[in-house]
Design a protein around this motif. Structure first.
Motif, PDB file in Angstrom:
ATOM      1  N   ARG A  86      13.201  -1.142  -7.185  1.00 10.15           N
ATOM      2  CA  ARG A  86      13.276  -1.931  -5.948  1.00 10.15           C
ATOM      3  C   ARG A  86      14.204  -1.265  -4.923  1.00 10.15           C
ATOM      4  O   ARG A  86      13.885  -1.185  -3.742  1.00 10.15           O
ATOM      5  N   ARG A  95      10.449 -10.856  -1.024  1.00 14.44           N
ATOM      6  CA  ARG A  95      11.637 -10.338  -0.352  1.00 14.44           C
ATOM      7  C   ARG A  95      12.935 -10.704  -1.057  1.00 14.44           C
ATOM      8  O   ARG A  95      13.946 -10.025  -0.898  1.00 14.44           O
ATOM      9  N   VAL A  96      12.919 -11.800  -1.827  1.00 16.73           N
ATOM     10  CA  VAL A  96      14.171 -12.222  -2.456  1.00 16.73           C
ATOM     11  C   VAL A  96      13.888 -13.241  -3.557  1.00 16.73           C
ATOM     12  O   VAL A  96      12.896 -13.964  -3.520  1.00 16.73           O
ATOM     13  N   GLN A  97      14.785 -13.275  -4.540  1.00 15.31           N
ATOM     14  CA  GLN A  97      14.657 -14.197  -5.664  1.00 15.31           C
ATOM     15  C   GLN A  97      14.944 -15.640  -5.239  1.00 15.31           C
ATOM     16  O   GLN A  97      15.636 -15.864  -4.252  1.00 15.31           O
ATOM     17  N   PHE A 148      22.519  -0.640  -1.773  1.00 17.59           N
ATOM     18  CA  PHE A 148      23.497  -0.809  -2.856  1.00 17.59           C
ATOM     19  C   PHE A 148      23.142  -2.025  -3.693  1.00 17.59           C
ATOM     20  O   PHE A 148      22.717  -3.047  -3.173  1.00 17.59           O
ATOM     21  N   TYR A 149      23.317  -1.866  -5.013  1.00 13.49           N
ATOM     22  CA  TYR A 149      22.955  -2.936  -5.951  1.00 13.49           C
ATOM     23  C   TYR A 149      24.178  -3.387  -6.734  1.00 13.49           C
ATOM     24  O   TYR A 149      24.060  -4.037  -7.776  1.00 13.49           O
ATOM     25  N   GLY A 150      25.376  -3.024  -6.248  1.00  9.69           N
ATOM     26  CA  GLY A 150      26.616  -3.411  -6.887  1.00  9.69           C
ATOM     27  C   GLY A 150      27.760  -2.976  -6.002  1.00  9.69           C
ATOM     28  O   GLY A 150      27.534  -2.344  -4.956  1.00  9.69           O
ATOM     29  N   GLN A 205      21.928  -2.020   3.041  1.00  8.44           N
ATOM     30  CA  GLN A 205      21.001  -2.993   2.459  1.00  8.44           C
ATOM     31  C   GLN A 205      21.418  -3.388   1.055  1.00  8.44           C
ATOM     32  O   GLN A 205      21.504  -2.538   0.183  1.00  8.44           O
ATOM     33  N   GLY A 206      21.672  -4.684   0.858  1.00 11.49           N
ATOM     34  CA  GLY A 206      21.935  -5.186  -0.487  1.00 11.49           C
ATOM     35  C   GLY A 206      20.639  -5.317  -1.276  1.00 11.49           C
ATOM     36  O   GLY A 206      19.599  -5.654  -0.723  1.00 11.49           O
ATOM     37  N   SER A 207      20.721  -5.064  -2.571  1.00 10.83           N
ATOM     38  CA  SER A 207      19.529  -5.119  -3.418  1.00 10.83           C
ATOM     39  C   SER A 207      19.930  -5.625  -4.791  1.00 10.83           C
ATOM     40  O   SER A 207      21.032  -5.344  -5.270  1.00 10.83           O
ATOM     41  N   THR A 208      19.061  -6.369  -5.425  1.00 11.34           N
ATOM     42  CA  THR A 208      19.340  -6.783  -6.804  1.00 11.34           C
ATOM     43  C   THR A 208      18.027  -6.946  -7.549  1.00 11.34           C
ATOM     44  O   THR A 208      17.039  -7.438  -6.985  1.00 11.34           O
ATOM     45  N   HIS A 259      13.457  -1.474  -0.791  1.00  9.37           N
ATOM     46  CA  HIS A 259      14.493  -1.436   0.244  1.00  9.37           C
ATOM     47  C   HIS A 259      14.692  -0.021   0.792  1.00  9.37           C
ATOM     48  O   HIS A 259      14.940   0.154   1.972  1.00  9.37           O
TER      49      HIS A 259
END
Lengths: 330, 330
Positions: B146, B94-96, B251-253, B275-278, B151
């Motif tokens: 991703r 789910r997350v780094q 969004f990734y930025g 939803q934030g994504s990276t 997401h």
């Protein structure tokens, strides 16, 4: 029969309407108790979309089935039931249909001596609840249930923060969360409400009016997996700061308005979710009833008055001093 | 061996470093081609967290395994491979993890003649791609994969909008979306890029600089199930207006910064997700490679230069005129 209608913006009044009968697929319910929601007061103030003046108010009620329409299962006769206030949620569990609305505007609601309603919109009153408690359950209970479990995906051992825990939905979210995880925190601007929540099992209670409340929360809780909020506004940034990575903020209202900024940078790097939520599906109505039965949860009642005095409960809601649901009974 | 390092804020330069060797569990790769990402230019400008001056830049590369460390599977020898630029994503899909970072800062990256890297951080170069194409794939491909699938939960027949389709991630999101649904729309401020996307299969391409672009989008698409964005800012409200109920904005930025307001009211009523994504997990690196193999997707290359000329690609990126990835080869 006696009903409470929205007569005009700013004015609710008692009006005699014809007693309904149970059509095909419907039951006729003699109402025992009803409960208020903020939307009832918003409608009273004319601040709600789609008000149809003359409509009987009210979404939440408990009563007894006294008559069955054609093709209705006989088991319902004389049963005590709670009513699902959803109208036309539709088939999609992810979101309500375009025609969705809630009993009490523009469709006649439950602030009445009798209500005729579809058989599939009722559930047996939980046996551990009084009529007053059962009446307090549906709308706020459903909203809390969906926010916590459908959108919030709350898991055992997760840390959850319920903001503004004075409100009806927030209180159910608090109680449902307590039944699901031991790590429940709350915020409230009111010292008594904070103390009450600690007494009921909250691990921490923060005063969001104190400037350093996020620091206190960080120290005490470390971070949250889930926040349930209805204030919105720029306070969302406080939550974004307090979330664990991949945390979820679920909000079912925005009483403080739109945020002036929103920390998108922290959101994307920490993969935070900001999730809007409203009410719950018909299926979730039944799941929620099952949940409160399993965990023997009782709604918190602030006060009960006679139905004839229900307008005083609207006034109390407007002042916002209540802790628990505002109920009226026949 | 020749490497490109970040010497100081504003300055990248070629520097000789010692050729690495493959430690236990590692392979030594002779680099064939590398690609730029915006973060490389941000690091050049000193605008990236945790820059360690002297570090070899670069996250994306394709090369050939020329030496195996102890305990490495023999199958890798002489294989052409692409590199997963993740360092310490960790165990949680789910997350780094907290220690997560990307090759090229503060750990030495791939803008070098040779790179030694763990065996589990490589995958076979897709056979339908050139070295240049394969080098262009990892970081942006993973981020897009991703955002769209983990997401975004993109499903066949959903309508998806990719905003600012000039960027590397946006282009992969566009190509991956085209492989998944026939209803892909884009925005770009550049007429050529819009025309190119229509040619490649977009159903609509909107100029977000035109005031009524949301009206055009509403008329043409009806509404979107999913938006993939990296601009952020108050433009998020345009998307909120255009979402179908239960729609997701990933969004990734946030290149245009924080939004000045955000329509929380529409968000909660329509149960919208922001939803934030990276980047993506190590597992998603391999899933993404499999996906491009299955769908025979080729990265869009703007231009390729010799490695000695790579600084000119940084300049081009700064100007933002490219359509496709900026590559350098040995």
């Amino acid at each position: 029969m006696k009903t409470l209608i929205i007569e005009d913006a700013g004015k609710v009044s008692f009006t005699e309407k014809q007693k309904p009968t149970a059509s095909k697929g419907q039951v006729l319910i003699k109402i025992k108790a009803v409960a208020l929601n903020h939307r009832d007061q918003y409608i009273r103030e004319g601040k709600y979309p789609g008000i149809n003046y003359g409509t009987t108010l009210g979404a939440d009620a408990c009563g007894q089935v006294i008559e069955l329409g054609e093709e209705v299962d006989n088991k319902w006769l004389n049963k005590e039931v709670v009513i699902n206030p959803n109208i036309e949620w539709g088939d999609n569990p992810r979101v309500q249909s375009k025609n969705y609305h809630i009993l009490g505007t523009p469709t006649d609601g439950v602030f009445a001596e009798f209500v005729a309603i579809d058989e599939n919109k009722i559930a047996e009153k939980p046996k551990h609840m009084s009529h007053e408690e059962a009446a307090a359950l549906p709308l706020a209970g459903m909203t809390a249930f969906r926010a916590l479990f459908h959108h919030g995906q709350l898991e055992t051992s997760q840390k959850v923060l319920i903001s503004g825990v004075g409100g009806g939905v927030a209180q159910f979210a608090f109680q449902f969360a307590l039944a699901s995880t031991s790590e429940v925190y709350v915020t409230s601007g009111n010292a008594e409400k904070r103390a009450k929540c600690i007494e009921l099992g909250a691990k921490g209670a923060f005063n969001y009016k104190e400037e350093d409340w996020t620091k206190q929360a960080k120290e005490q809780a470390g971070g949250f997996d889930l926040v349930i909020d209805s204030a919105g506004g720029s306070g969302l940034n406080d939550f974004i700061k307090l979330m664990k990575p991949a945390g979820r903020i679920v909000f079912y209202g925005a009483t403080t308005g739109k945020p002036k900024d929103l920390d998108l940078f922290r959101m994307f790097w920490n993969q935070i979710t900001l999730q809007g939520s409203t009410m719950a599906s018909d299926q979730e109505f039944h799941q929620m009833i099952e949940f409160v039965n399993t965990h023997k949860i009782k709604p918190i009642i602030d006060s009960t008055v006679a139905f004839d005095e229900i307008i005083s409960q609207f006034d109390k809601m407007k002042e916002g001093k209540q802790f628990g649901k505002l109920v009226a009974k026949f």
